[in-house]
Design a protein around this motif. Structure first.
Motif, PDB file in Angstrom:
ATOM      1  N   VAL A  39      45.960  36.525  37.274  1.00 33.86           N
ATOM      2  CA  VAL A  39      46.174  37.533  36.409  1.00 33.86           C
ATOM      3  C   VAL A  39      46.497  37.030  34.949  1.00 33.86           C
ATOM      4  CG1 VAL A  39      47.688  39.634  35.767  1.00 33.86           C
ATOM      5  CG2 VAL A  39      47.103  39.371  38.286  1.00 33.86           C
ATOM      6  N   LYS A  60      41.702  39.364  47.548  1.00 34.55           N
ATOM      7  CA  LYS A  60      42.169  39.289  46.200  1.00 34.55           C
ATOM      8  C   LYS A  60      41.168  40.235  45.273  1.00 34.55           C
ATOM      9  CE  LYS A  60      42.994  35.017  45.131  1.00 34.55           C
ATOM     10  NZ  LYS A  60      42.684  33.765  44.693  1.00 34.55           N
ATOM     11  N   TRP A  61      40.111  39.981  45.417  1.00 40.14           N
ATOM     12  CA  TRP A  61      39.116  40.034  44.210  1.00 40.14           C
ATOM     13  C   TRP A  61      38.786  41.816  44.155  1.00 40.14           C
ATOM     14  CZ3 TRP A  61      39.482  38.054  39.914  1.00 40.14           C
ATOM     15  CH2 TRP A  61      39.716  36.667  39.857  1.00 40.14           C
ATOM     16  N   LEU A  64      41.535  43.534  42.158  1.00 41.77           N
ATOM     17  CA  LEU A  64      41.459  42.900  40.548  1.00 41.77           C
ATOM     18  C   LEU A  64      40.151  43.583  40.044  1.00 41.77           C
ATOM     19  CD1 LEU A  64      42.504  39.175  41.256  1.00 41.77           C
ATOM     20  CD2 LEU A  64      43.905  41.019  40.135  1.00 41.77           C
TER      21      LEU A  64
END
Length: 217
Positions: A39, A60-61, A64
C-alpha cells in the motif's frame, strides 16, 4: 533503497545509453510482502506490480485495484495449467510461458474468454537443467508455435544463472527477441537492473530494493 531511488537510477541509465526516457517499465515485485508495504508503494503512485503465485495475487489484488485505479499486475512465477483460468482473472501479463502444454492451455482459455493477457516466453538462457524455461535451441520454434495459436507473445524473459555475468544473458535474450520480431524484454532484478536497462530491457523486476527484505509466509 526505495521506489524513488530505483526510478531515478533507471532514468539515469536510460539517459546514459541514449534510450528514450520512460521506455523501461518497473515491475515492483510484491510477492510475500506485507500489505502495508504494498500500500505504501501504491500511495507513492506506482501502478505496476509482480507476483509469483496465482493464489496469493487473487487474495490481494482485486480489492486493491478497486481503490487504486489503473493498477497492473503481472505473473512472474511458474504457472500450472490448472491455474490458467484463475490467472486470466487476476493478471494483465504472464512472464513465464515456458512449455507447449501451458501454451495450449492458455490458447484454449483465450478462446473461451475472448481475451488473453500479454505473454512473455521464458528462455533458459543458461541451459540449466534444474531451471524452467524454453531451451535456447527451441526458442524460434516455440515462438512460432505460439503465434500459430494466435497467442499475444509480446517478448521474452530470462533469469540468468547466479554464477555468470548477467549482461551476457541479457544481450543473448535481446538477440533472440530481435530474431523473432519481438520487442518486449523482461530481464533484470534488484542486483542487475541497470545492466538490463543498458541492454534494452522493457520490463525490470525489482522487489527487495523497493520493499526491503521479503517476509516468509
Amino acid at each position: 533503497m526505495g521506489l524513488t531511488e530505483i526510478q531515478q537510477r533507471i532514468t539515469a541509465e536510460e539517459a546514459r545509453v541514449g534510450r528514450t526516457l520512460g521506455s523501461t517499465r518497473l515491475i515492483a515485485v510484491s510477492k510475500v510482502q506485507p500489505l502495508d508495504r504494498v500500500v505504501a508503494v501504491l500511495d507513492q503512485g506506482h501502478r505496476l506490480f509482480g507476483e509469483n503465485r496465482v493464489q496469493e495475487a487473487a487474495g490481494k489484488w482485486p480489492e486493491l485495484r478497486e481503490t487504486y485505479a489503473g493498477t497492473e499486475v503481472h505473473l512472474l512465477g511458474p504457472l500450472q495449467t490448472n491455474k490458467v483460468a484463475q490467472a486470466f482473472e487476476v493478471f494483465d501479463a504472464i512472464h513465464a510461458l515456458d512449455r507447449d502444454k501451458l501454451a495450449r492451455k492458455i490458447a484454449d482459455q483465450a478462446q473461451s474468454s475472448g481475451f488473453c493477457p500479454k505473454l512473455f516466453v521464458q528462455i533458459n538462457t543458461g541451459d540449466e537443467p534444474q531451471k524452467a524455461g524454453v531451451a535456447l535451441g527451441d526458442t524460434d520454434s516455440f515462438v512460432a508455435n505460439c503465434r500459430a495459436m494466435d497467442l499475444p507473445v509480446e517478448g521474452l524473459m530470462c533469469i540468468p544463472p547466479v554464477d555468470e555475468a548477467p549482461s551476457l544473458h541479457f544481450a543473448l535474450l535481446r538477440k533472440l527477441a530481435e530474431r523473432n520480431g519481438l520487442t518486449g524484454l523482461s530481464m533484470g532484478m534488484s542486483g542487475d537492473f541497470e545492466e538490463a536497462v543498458a541492454l534494452g530491457a522493457t520490463h525490470v523486476r525489482v522487489g527487495s530494493a523497493i520493499f526491503g527484505a521479503r517476509v516468509s509466509p
